[in-house]
Write a protein that holds these residues in place. Sequence first.
Motif, PDB file in Angstrom:
ATOM      1  N   CYS A  20      47.978  30.532  68.316  1.00 49.37           N
ATOM      2  CA  CYS A  20      47.025  29.520  67.870  1.00 49.37           C
ATOM      3  C   CYS A  20      46.494  28.698  69.040  1.00 49.37           C
ATOM      4  N   TRP A 288      43.170  26.861  56.365  1.00 53.31           N
ATOM      5  CA  TRP A 288      42.803  28.140  56.964  1.00 53.31           C
ATOM      6  C   TRP A 288      42.286  29.070  55.875  1.00 53.31           C
ATOM      7  N   LYS A 333      40.729  32.014  59.670  1.00 53.90           N
ATOM      8  CA  LYS A 333      39.724  31.243  60.413  1.00 53.90           C
ATOM      9  C   LYS A 333      39.585  29.818  59.855  1.00 53.90           C
ATOM     10  N   SER A 336      42.935  23.892  59.914  1.00 45.63           N
ATOM     11  CA  SER A 336      43.423  23.200  58.726  1.00 45.63           C
ATOM     12  C   SER A 336      43.657  21.734  59.003  1.00 45.63           C
ATOM     13  N   CYS A 339      45.498  20.838  62.277  1.00 43.38           N
ATOM     14  CA  CYS A 339      44.923  21.052  63.607  1.00 43.38           C
ATOM     15  C   CYS A 339      44.556  19.712  64.245  1.00 43.38           C
ATOM     16  N   SER A 346      41.905  24.203  66.271  1.00 39.80           N
ATOM     17  CA  SER A 346      41.352  25.406  65.647  1.00 39.80           C
ATOM     18  C   SER A 346      40.233  25.165  64.655  1.00 39.80           C
ATOM     19  N   THR A 364      46.921  27.337  53.836  1.00 44.09           N
ATOM     20  CA  THR A 364      46.095  28.546  53.902  1.00 44.09           C
ATOM     21  C   THR A 364      45.543  28.915  52.535  1.00 44.09           C
TER      22      THR A 364
END
Length: 378
Positions: A20, A288, A333, A336, A339, A346, A364
Amino acid sequence: MNKSVQFLGLGVLILGFVNCKSESKENKFQDKVTENIEQKIQVVEHTVLSEKPEEVTTPEGMVWVPGATFKQGAVDSDNTAMNHEKPAIEVVVDGFFMDATEVTNVQFAAFVKATGYVTVAEKGIDWEELKKQVPVGTEKPHDSILQPGSLTFKKAKSSVPNLYDFSQWWNWTIGADWKHPNGPKSSIKGKGNYPVVQVSYEDALAYCQWANRRLPTEAEWELASRAGSFGTIYNWGDDASVLKQKANTWEGEFPVENTMADGFELRAPVKSYPPNAYGLYDMAGNVWEWTSDWYNTNYYKETKAKNMVLVNPKGAESPFTPNNPLAKERVIKGGSFLCSQSYCASYRVSARMGSSMDSSLEHTGFRTVATVKMLKEE
Protein backbone atom coordinates in the motif's frame (compact mmCIF):
# COMPACT_ATOMS: atom_id res chain seq x y z
CA MET A 1 -14.55 -20.68 -3.43
CA ASN A 2 -13.98 -21.26 0.27
CA LYS A 3 -12.81 -19.09 3.11
CA SER A 4 -9.20 -20.26 3.18
CA VAL A 5 -7.51 -16.90 3.18
CA GLN A 6 -9.90 -15.63 5.80
CA PHE A 7 -8.23 -17.94 8.31
CA LEU A 8 -4.92 -16.41 7.49
CA GLY A 9 -6.71 -13.09 7.96
CA LEU A 10 -3.99 -10.97 9.45
CA GLY A 11 -1.21 -13.04 7.91
CA VAL A 12 -2.18 -13.03 4.25
CA LEU A 13 -4.00 -9.71 4.37
CA ILE A 14 -1.19 -7.94 6.16
CA LEU A 15 1.36 -9.03 3.62
CA GLY A 16 -0.91 -7.67 0.93
CA PHE A 17 -1.05 -4.32 2.68
CA VAL A 18 2.72 -3.93 2.44
CA ASN A 19 2.21 -2.89 -1.12
CA CYS A 20 0.00 0.00 0.00
CA LYS A 21 2.51 2.78 0.60
CA SER A 22 -15.89 14.35 -33.45
CA GLU A 23 -19.13 12.15 -33.33
CA SER A 24 -20.66 9.75 -35.92
CA LYS A 25 -24.28 8.68 -36.41
CA GLU A 26 -23.67 5.94 -33.87
CA ASN A 27 -22.41 8.56 -31.38
CA LYS A 28 -18.95 7.04 -31.45
CA PHE A 29 -16.01 9.34 -30.99
CA GLN A 30 -13.42 8.71 -33.70
CA ASP A 31 -10.25 8.49 -31.67
CA LYS A 32 -7.49 6.82 -33.65
CA VAL A 33 -4.51 5.99 -31.50
CA THR A 34 -1.65 6.81 -33.88
CA GLU A 35 1.02 8.45 -31.76
CA ASN A 36 2.87 8.11 -28.50
CA ILE A 37 3.65 10.94 -26.12
CA GLU A 38 7.02 9.71 -24.93
CA GLN A 39 8.39 7.05 -27.23
CA LYS A 40 7.63 5.20 -30.43
CA ILE A 41 5.10 2.46 -29.75
CA GLN A 42 3.02 0.05 -31.76
CA VAL A 43 0.17 1.85 -33.53
CA VAL A 44 -3.31 0.73 -32.57
CA GLU A 45 -6.40 1.42 -34.66
CA HIS A 46 -9.50 1.54 -32.50
CA THR A 47 -12.70 3.53 -32.58
CA VAL A 48 -13.36 4.58 -29.02
CA LEU A 49 -16.94 4.47 -27.81
CA SER A 50 -17.10 7.90 -26.19
CA GLU A 51 -20.66 9.21 -26.41
CA LYS A 52 -23.56 7.23 -25.00
CA PRO A 53 -25.70 5.74 -27.78
CA GLU A 54 -29.04 7.52 -27.93
CA GLU A 55 -31.00 4.27 -28.00
CA VAL A 56 -29.55 3.13 -24.67
CA THR A 57 -31.11 4.48 -21.49
CA THR A 58 -28.86 5.18 -18.52
CA PRO A 59 -29.75 2.68 -15.77
CA GLU A 60 -31.08 4.13 -12.53
CA GLY A 61 -28.31 5.02 -10.13
CA MET A 62 -25.59 4.89 -12.78
CA VAL A 63 -23.73 7.51 -14.82
CA TRP A 64 -22.09 7.38 -18.23
CA VAL A 65 -18.30 7.36 -18.31
CA PRO A 66 -17.04 8.53 -21.74
CA GLY A 67 -14.39 6.39 -23.36
CA ALA A 68 -10.92 7.86 -23.85
CA THR A 69 -7.26 7.28 -24.51
CA PHE A 70 -5.20 8.16 -21.46
CA LYS A 71 -2.21 7.30 -19.33
CA GLN A 72 -3.07 4.84 -16.59
CA GLY A 73 -0.89 4.87 -13.52
CA ALA A 74 1.16 7.38 -11.57
CA VAL A 75 1.67 10.85 -13.01
CA ASP A 76 5.19 12.26 -13.10
CA SER A 77 4.38 14.95 -10.54
CA ASP A 78 3.39 12.42 -7.88
CA ASN A 79 6.46 11.90 -5.72
CA THR A 80 4.49 9.68 -3.33
CA ALA A 81 3.61 7.09 -5.99
CA MET A 82 4.76 3.55 -5.31
CA ASN A 83 6.61 1.27 -7.69
CA HIS A 84 3.56 -0.88 -8.41
CA GLU A 85 1.80 2.22 -9.84
CA LYS A 86 4.45 3.02 -12.44
CA PRO A 87 5.56 3.63 -15.07
CA ALA A 88 2.28 4.93 -16.48
CA ILE A 89 0.98 3.03 -19.50
CA GLU A 90 -1.04 4.17 -22.52
CA VAL A 91 -4.53 2.64 -22.61
CA VAL A 92 -7.73 2.96 -24.64
CA VAL A 93 -10.99 2.36 -22.79
CA ASP A 94 -14.50 2.37 -24.27
CA GLY A 95 -17.33 4.17 -22.53
CA PHE A 96 -19.48 2.39 -19.97
CA PHE A 97 -21.97 2.98 -17.17
CA MET A 98 -20.88 2.99 -13.53
CA ASP A 99 -22.76 3.13 -10.24
CA ALA A 100 -22.79 6.71 -8.97
CA THR A 101 -22.07 5.38 -5.48
CA GLU A 102 -20.64 2.33 -3.85
CA VAL A 103 -23.20 -0.45 -3.43
CA THR A 104 -25.08 0.35 -0.23
CA ASN A 105 -26.38 -1.78 2.62
CA VAL A 106 -29.93 -1.35 1.31
CA GLN A 107 -28.95 -2.57 -2.15
CA PHE A 108 -26.99 -5.53 -0.84
CA ALA A 109 -29.82 -6.45 1.54
CA ALA A 110 -32.23 -6.56 -1.43
CA PHE A 111 -29.87 -8.98 -3.17
CA VAL A 112 -29.62 -11.22 -0.10
CA LYS A 113 -33.39 -11.19 0.38
CA ALA A 114 -33.99 -12.14 -3.26
CA THR A 115 -31.40 -14.91 -3.41
CA GLY A 116 -30.74 -16.13 0.12
CA TYR A 117 -27.05 -15.58 -0.47
CA VAL A 118 -24.66 -16.15 2.44
CA THR A 119 -21.43 -14.17 2.37
CA VAL A 120 -17.98 -15.63 2.92
CA ALA A 121 -17.67 -13.95 6.33
CA GLU A 122 -20.85 -15.73 7.49
CA LYS A 123 -19.48 -19.19 6.72
CA GLY A 124 -17.18 -21.37 8.77
CA ILE A 125 -13.76 -22.41 7.52
CA ASP A 126 -13.05 -25.97 6.33
CA TRP A 127 -9.59 -26.83 7.67
CA GLU A 128 -9.21 -29.87 5.39
CA GLU A 129 -9.73 -27.62 2.38
CA LEU A 130 -7.57 -24.87 3.85
CA LYS A 131 -4.61 -27.23 4.28
CA LYS A 132 -4.40 -27.53 0.49
CA GLN A 133 -3.71 -23.82 0.14
CA VAL A 134 -1.26 -23.05 2.95
CA PRO A 135 2.40 -24.07 3.45
CA VAL A 136 3.00 -27.70 4.31
CA GLY A 137 3.36 -28.13 8.04
CA THR A 138 1.04 -25.29 9.00
CA GLU A 139 -0.61 -26.19 12.26
CA LYS A 140 -4.37 -26.28 12.56
CA PRO A 141 -5.51 -22.98 14.07
CA HIS A 142 -7.57 -22.72 17.22
CA ASP A 143 -11.22 -23.63 16.65
CA SER A 144 -12.22 -20.03 17.33
CA ILE A 145 -10.33 -18.93 14.23
CA LEU A 146 -12.32 -21.39 12.13
CA GLN A 147 -15.62 -19.83 13.16
CA PRO A 148 -17.37 -17.27 10.90
CA GLY A 149 -15.80 -13.85 11.18
CA SER A 150 -13.79 -11.17 9.46
CA LEU A 151 -11.25 -8.41 10.01
CA THR A 152 -12.13 -5.26 11.89
CA PHE A 153 -10.21 -2.09 12.64
CA LYS A 154 -9.12 -1.06 16.10
CA LYS A 155 -7.23 2.05 17.12
CA ALA A 156 -3.74 1.68 18.55
CA LYS A 157 -3.38 2.82 22.14
CA SER A 158 -0.14 4.68 21.48
CA SER A 159 2.10 5.82 18.64
CA VAL A 160 3.11 3.08 16.22
CA PRO A 161 6.78 3.30 15.23
CA ASN A 162 6.44 0.59 12.59
CA LEU A 163 3.50 1.25 10.27
CA TYR A 164 4.11 -2.08 8.56
CA ASP A 165 3.04 -3.97 11.66
CA PHE A 166 -0.62 -4.09 10.69
CA SER A 167 -1.60 -6.38 13.54
CA GLN A 168 -1.56 -3.26 15.72
CA TRP A 169 -4.83 -2.08 14.18
CA TRP A 170 -6.42 -5.10 12.48
CA ASN A 171 -8.28 -7.67 14.53
CA TRP A 172 -9.84 -11.01 13.58
CA THR A 173 -13.37 -10.72 14.93
CA ILE A 174 -15.78 -13.63 15.21
CA GLY A 175 -19.25 -12.56 14.14
CA ALA A 176 -18.12 -9.68 11.96
CA ASP A 177 -19.94 -9.64 8.62
CA TRP A 178 -21.82 -7.24 6.34
CA LYS A 179 -24.70 -6.94 8.80
CA HIS A 180 -22.28 -6.50 11.70
CA PRO A 181 -19.35 -4.69 10.07
CA ASN A 182 -17.52 -3.79 13.29
CA GLY A 183 -18.26 -7.03 15.14
CA PRO A 184 -21.25 -9.00 16.48
CA LYS A 185 -22.50 -6.13 18.64
CA SER A 186 -22.51 -3.67 15.75
CA SER A 187 -25.39 -3.15 13.34
CA ILE A 188 -26.31 -1.50 10.07
CA LYS A 189 -29.69 -0.43 11.40
CA GLY A 190 -30.31 3.13 10.26
CA LYS A 191 -27.31 2.89 7.93
CA GLY A 192 -28.96 1.78 4.73
CA ASN A 193 -27.22 4.53 2.77
CA TYR A 194 -23.75 3.50 3.95
CA PRO A 195 -21.53 1.45 1.63
CA VAL A 196 -21.77 -2.27 2.26
CA VAL A 197 -18.48 -3.67 3.59
CA GLN A 198 -17.17 -7.01 4.82
CA VAL A 199 -17.82 -8.36 1.33
CA SER A 200 -15.24 -10.55 -0.39
CA TYR A 201 -14.48 -10.60 -4.11
CA GLU A 202 -16.74 -13.60 -4.59
CA ASP A 203 -19.53 -11.85 -2.68
CA ALA A 204 -19.20 -8.88 -5.02
CA LEU A 205 -19.29 -11.18 -8.05
CA ALA A 206 -22.44 -12.85 -6.77
CA TYR A 207 -24.15 -9.47 -6.44
CA CYS A 208 -23.03 -8.53 -9.94
CA GLN A 209 -24.47 -11.72 -11.41
CA TRP A 210 -27.82 -11.03 -9.74
CA ALA A 211 -27.86 -7.40 -10.90
CA ASN A 212 -26.61 -8.17 -14.44
CA ARG A 213 -23.56 -6.03 -13.82
CA ARG A 214 -19.85 -6.66 -13.43
CA LEU A 215 -16.92 -5.25 -11.54
CA PRO A 216 -14.87 -2.56 -13.30
CA THR A 217 -11.38 -3.23 -14.58
CA GLU A 218 -8.64 -1.17 -13.00
CA ALA A 219 -8.36 0.87 -16.22
CA GLU A 220 -12.11 1.56 -16.22
CA TRP A 221 -12.05 2.51 -12.56
CA GLU A 222 -9.17 4.94 -13.08
CA LEU A 223 -10.79 6.49 -16.16
CA ALA A 224 -13.98 7.01 -14.20
CA SER A 225 -12.19 8.46 -11.20
CA ARG A 226 -10.20 10.94 -13.29
CA ALA A 227 -13.39 12.22 -14.94
CA GLY A 228 -11.39 14.01 -17.63
CA SER A 229 -8.77 15.31 -15.19
CA PHE A 230 -5.84 13.57 -16.84
CA GLY A 231 -2.37 14.27 -15.54
CA THR A 232 -3.37 15.13 -11.96
CA ILE A 233 -2.64 13.31 -8.72
CA TYR A 234 -6.20 13.46 -7.36
CA ASN A 235 -9.50 13.33 -9.20
CA TRP A 236 -10.06 16.99 -8.34
CA GLY A 237 -6.57 18.20 -9.31
CA ASP A 238 -3.28 18.47 -7.41
CA ASP A 239 -4.30 20.44 -4.32
CA ALA A 240 -4.01 18.18 -1.28
CA SER A 241 -5.08 20.96 1.09
CA VAL A 242 -8.76 20.49 0.15
CA LEU A 243 -8.73 16.77 0.99
CA LYS A 244 -11.08 17.04 3.97
CA GLN A 245 -13.70 18.71 1.78
CA LYS A 246 -13.31 16.09 -0.94
CA ALA A 247 -13.04 12.71 0.76
CA ASN A 248 -13.42 10.65 3.91
CA THR A 249 -9.88 9.85 5.04
CA TRP A 250 -7.88 9.76 8.27
CA GLU A 251 -6.79 13.07 9.79
CA GLY A 252 -4.44 13.06 12.75
CA GLU A 253 -1.91 10.52 13.95
CA PHE A 254 -2.59 7.16 12.33
CA PRO A 255 -3.73 4.80 13.75
CA VAL A 256 -4.01 6.44 17.16
CA GLU A 257 -6.28 9.47 16.78
CA ASN A 258 -8.59 10.64 14.03
CA THR A 259 -9.50 14.32 14.45
CA MET A 260 -12.46 13.82 12.09
CA ALA A 261 -11.72 17.07 10.27
CA ASP A 262 -13.74 15.66 7.36
CA GLY A 263 -16.69 14.94 9.65
CA PHE A 264 -16.33 11.16 10.08
CA GLU A 265 -14.16 8.77 12.04
CA LEU A 266 -15.00 5.58 10.17
CA ARG A 267 -17.29 5.01 7.17
CA ALA A 268 -19.50 7.79 5.87
CA PRO A 269 -22.88 7.60 4.10
CA VAL A 270 -22.59 7.68 0.33
CA LYS A 271 -22.86 11.15 -1.21
CA SER A 272 -21.39 12.81 1.89
CA TYR A 273 -18.81 14.58 -0.29
CA PRO A 274 -19.02 16.31 -3.68
CA PRO A 275 -19.01 14.04 -6.74
CA ASN A 276 -16.30 14.18 -9.37
CA ALA A 277 -16.92 15.78 -12.77
CA TYR A 278 -18.78 12.70 -14.02
CA GLY A 279 -21.16 12.59 -11.05
CA LEU A 280 -19.42 9.72 -9.25
CA TYR A 281 -19.21 9.85 -5.47
CA ASP A 282 -16.46 8.58 -3.17
CA MET A 283 -13.95 7.75 -5.87
CA ALA A 284 -11.43 8.76 -3.21
CA GLY A 285 -11.59 7.59 0.38
CA ASN A 286 -14.47 6.08 2.38
CA VAL A 287 -14.00 2.42 1.38
CA TRP A 288 -11.72 0.54 -0.97
CA GLU A 289 -13.44 -0.88 -4.06
CA TRP A 290 -12.92 -4.24 -5.75
CA THR A 291 -11.90 -4.37 -9.41
CA SER A 292 -11.71 -7.45 -11.63
CA ASP A 293 -7.94 -7.23 -12.29
CA TRP A 294 -5.40 -9.59 -10.81
CA TYR A 295 -2.99 -7.75 -8.52
CA ASN A 296 0.53 -8.11 -9.92
CA THR A 297 3.24 -5.80 -8.62
CA ASN A 298 5.08 -6.00 -11.96
CA TYR A 299 2.09 -5.23 -14.18
CA TYR A 300 2.96 -1.63 -15.09
CA LYS A 301 6.64 -2.34 -15.62
CA GLU A 302 6.01 -5.40 -17.77
CA THR A 303 3.27 -3.69 -19.77
CA LYS A 304 5.47 -0.67 -20.46
CA ALA A 305 8.21 -2.98 -21.73
CA LYS A 306 5.84 -4.34 -24.38
CA ASN A 307 5.86 -0.91 -26.02
CA MET A 308 2.24 -0.86 -27.07
CA VAL A 309 -1.12 0.76 -26.41
CA LEU A 310 -3.58 -1.49 -24.62
CA VAL A 311 -7.23 -1.49 -25.72
CA ASN A 312 -9.75 -2.16 -22.95
CA PRO A 313 -7.10 -3.87 -20.80
CA LYS A 314 -8.11 -6.42 -18.22
CA GLY A 315 -4.92 -6.28 -16.20
CA ALA A 316 -2.28 -8.89 -15.51
CA GLU A 317 -2.71 -12.44 -16.71
CA SER A 318 -1.92 -13.81 -13.28
CA PRO A 319 -1.42 -12.53 -9.72
CA PHE A 320 2.01 -11.89 -8.24
CA THR A 321 3.03 -10.37 -4.94
CA PRO A 322 6.62 -11.08 -3.86
CA ASN A 323 5.79 -10.77 -0.17
CA ASN A 324 2.74 -13.02 -0.46
CA PRO A 325 3.29 -15.62 -3.22
CA LEU A 326 0.52 -17.98 -2.08
CA ALA A 327 -2.30 -15.47 -2.21
CA LYS A 328 -4.47 -14.84 -5.24
CA GLU A 329 -5.20 -11.16 -4.95
CA ARG A 330 -7.34 -8.71 -6.91
CA VAL A 331 -6.73 -4.98 -7.29
CA ILE A 332 -8.70 -2.68 -5.04
CA LYS A 333 -8.84 1.06 -5.71
CA GLY A 334 -9.76 4.36 -4.13
CA GLY A 335 -8.41 4.16 -0.61
CA SER A 336 -10.55 4.34 2.51
CA PHE A 337 -11.27 6.16 5.74
CA LEU A 338 -8.00 4.68 7.04
CA CYS A 339 -5.79 6.40 4.45
CA SER A 340 -3.77 9.34 5.77
CA GLN A 341 -1.14 11.69 4.40
CA SER A 342 1.42 9.99 6.62
CA TYR A 343 0.44 6.47 5.64
CA CYS A 344 -0.07 5.32 2.02
CA ALA A 345 -2.22 8.29 0.84
CA SER A 346 -4.22 5.88 -1.30
CA TYR A 347 -6.92 8.41 -2.12
CA ARG A 348 -4.67 9.30 -5.08
CA VAL A 349 -6.14 8.16 -8.42
CA SER A 350 -3.28 5.82 -9.34
CA ALA A 351 -3.05 4.22 -5.87
CA ARG A 352 -3.74 0.51 -5.83
CA MET A 353 -3.50 -2.42 -3.49
CA GLY A 354 -3.97 -6.17 -3.60
CA SER A 355 -6.54 -7.97 -1.49
CA SER A 356 -7.10 -11.73 -1.19
CA MET A 357 -10.19 -12.82 -3.06
CA ASP A 358 -11.89 -14.46 -0.11
CA SER A 359 -10.96 -11.86 2.46
CA SER A 360 -13.43 -9.26 3.65
CA LEU A 361 -12.75 -6.16 5.70
CA GLU A 362 -14.69 -3.32 7.26
CA HIS A 363 -13.13 -0.78 4.90
CA THR A 364 -13.70 -2.61 1.59
CA GLY A 365 -16.78 -2.52 -0.63
CA PHE A 366 -17.47 -2.23 -4.36
CA ARG A 367 -19.46 -0.60 -7.14
CA THR A 368 -20.57 -2.10 -10.44
CA VAL A 369 -20.43 -1.22 -14.12
CA ALA A 370 -22.47 -2.07 -17.21
CA THR A 371 -21.52 -1.85 -20.87
CA VAL A 372 -23.76 -0.92 -23.77
CA LYS A 373 -23.56 -4.52 -24.94
CA MET A 374 -24.69 -5.87 -21.56
CA LEU A 375 -27.71 -3.59 -21.49
CA LYS A 376 -28.72 -4.42 -25.05
CA GLU A 377 -28.67 -8.11 -24.16
CA GLU A 378 -30.93 -7.70 -21.11
